[in-house]
Design a protein around this motif. Structure first.
Motif, short mmCIF file in Angstrom:
data_model
loop_
_atom_site.label_atom_id
_atom_site.label_comp_id
_atom_site.label_asym_id
_atom_site.label_seq_id
_atom_site.Cartn_x
_atom_site.Cartn_y
_atom_site.Cartn_z
N GLY A 59 0.84 -1.19 0.00
CA GLY A 59 0.00 0.00 0.00
C GLY A 59 0.87 1.23 0.00
N LEU A 60 0.63 2.13 -0.94
CA LEU A 60 1.45 3.33 -1.11
C LEU A 60 0.66 4.56 -0.69
CD1 LEU A 60 4.23 4.16 -2.36
CD2 LEU A 60 2.99 4.59 -4.48
N GLY A 61 1.30 5.45 0.06
CA GLY A 61 0.65 6.68 0.48
C GLY A 61 1.55 7.50 1.35
N LEU A 62 0.94 8.42 2.12
CA LEU A 62 1.68 9.34 2.99
C LEU A 62 1.05 9.43 4.36
CD1 LEU A 62 2.37 12.42 0.69
CD2 LEU A 62 4.05 10.87 1.67
N GLY A 63 1.87 9.62 5.37
CA GLY A 63 1.40 9.95 6.71
C GLY A 63 0.52 8.93 7.37
N PHE A 64 0.87 7.68 7.30
CA PHE A 64 0.07 6.62 7.92
C PHE A 64 0.20 6.71 9.43
CE2 PHE A 64 1.64 4.47 3.93
CZ PHE A 64 0.47 4.65 3.21
N ASP A 65 -0.93 6.74 10.14
CA ASP A 65 -0.86 6.72 11.60
C ASP A 65 -0.81 5.27 12.08
OD1 ASP A 65 -3.51 5.70 11.61
OD2 ASP A 65 -4.38 7.64 12.09
N GLU A 66 -0.58 5.10 13.36
CA GLU A 66 -0.38 3.76 13.93
C GLU A 66 -1.63 2.89 13.79
OE1 GLU A 66 1.00 1.65 18.11
OE2 GLU A 66 1.23 3.82 17.86
N GLU A 67 -2.80 3.49 14.00
CA GLU A 67 -4.05 2.73 13.91
C GLU A 67 -4.25 2.18 12.49
OE1 GLU A 67 -8.88 3.39 14.34
OE2 GLU A 67 -7.53 4.98 14.97
N PHE A 68 -4.03 3.04 11.49
CA PHE A 68 -4.18 2.61 10.10
C PHE A 68 -3.13 1.55 9.76
CE2 PHE A 68 -3.25 2.99 5.54
CZ PHE A 68 -4.50 2.71 5.02
N SER A 69 -1.89 1.76 10.18
CA SER A 69 -0.81 0.81 9.92
C SER A 69 -1.13 -0.56 10.49
CB SER A 69 0.51 1.33 10.49
OG SER A 69 0.88 2.53 9.86
#
Length: 160
Positions: A59-69
């Motif tokens: 999964g490619l993107g920016l600014g992933f927070d811990e919950e999403f990760s």
């Protein structure tokens, strides 16, 4: 783009994405999901379309927070951070090339992201670089004729 990723609102669109993936991605070894947030497609794949155990899903993107990760890890995704909108020069030291070897990916999911990019050609070049010859891509873009998009335009606002 209000609630564009809600399954209840966009059931038909997501059903078409999953049906297409099921038809063409069933033997994929490496899948790249460009603009993976908020994780609707990976969640649908996890719940309704079983990828082979040998498939790597990125999964490619920016600014992933811990919950999403953590949620994406549960779905078997490896998250990669990359800013593919480099012409805006907002990179602030971020990686602007997909952090992968060339010709690694055989399937790409690029849903409702391209219309938000200042320069859509650079991301497509990067996707091409990391994709194998003959790789398949599911690419969707917001429909300008959606009621909410038309209302935004009539108010003088961007539909994005």
């Amino acid at each position: 783009m209000v609630n564009n990723h809600l399954l209840a609102i966009n059931y038909i669109r997501f059903k078409l994405i999953v049906d297409t993936a099921e038809k063409y991605f069933s033997d994929a070894n490496k899948i790249l999901d460009v603009g993976v947030y908020p994780g609707t497609v990976p969640q649908l794949f996890h719940e309704y379309f079983s990828l082979p155990e040998t498939t790597s899903y990125y999964g490619l993107g920016l600014g992933f927070d811990e919950e999403f990760s953590n949620k994406m890890k549960k779905f078997g995704l490896e998250l990669l951070e990359c800013d593919l909108d480099q012409r805006l020069q907002l990179d602030k030291g971020r990686v602007s090339a997909i952090p992968m070897e060339a010709e690694l990916i055989d399937s790409v999911i690029f849903t409702d992201e391209i219309e938000h990019l200042y320069d859509p050609f650079y991301p497509l070049q990067e996707i091409n670089r990391v994709s194998r010859m003959g790789a398949l891509m599911i690419l969707t873009t917001d429909n300008l004729t959606r009621y909410s998009a038309l209302m935004s335009l009539m108010r003088g606002r961007s539909c994005n």
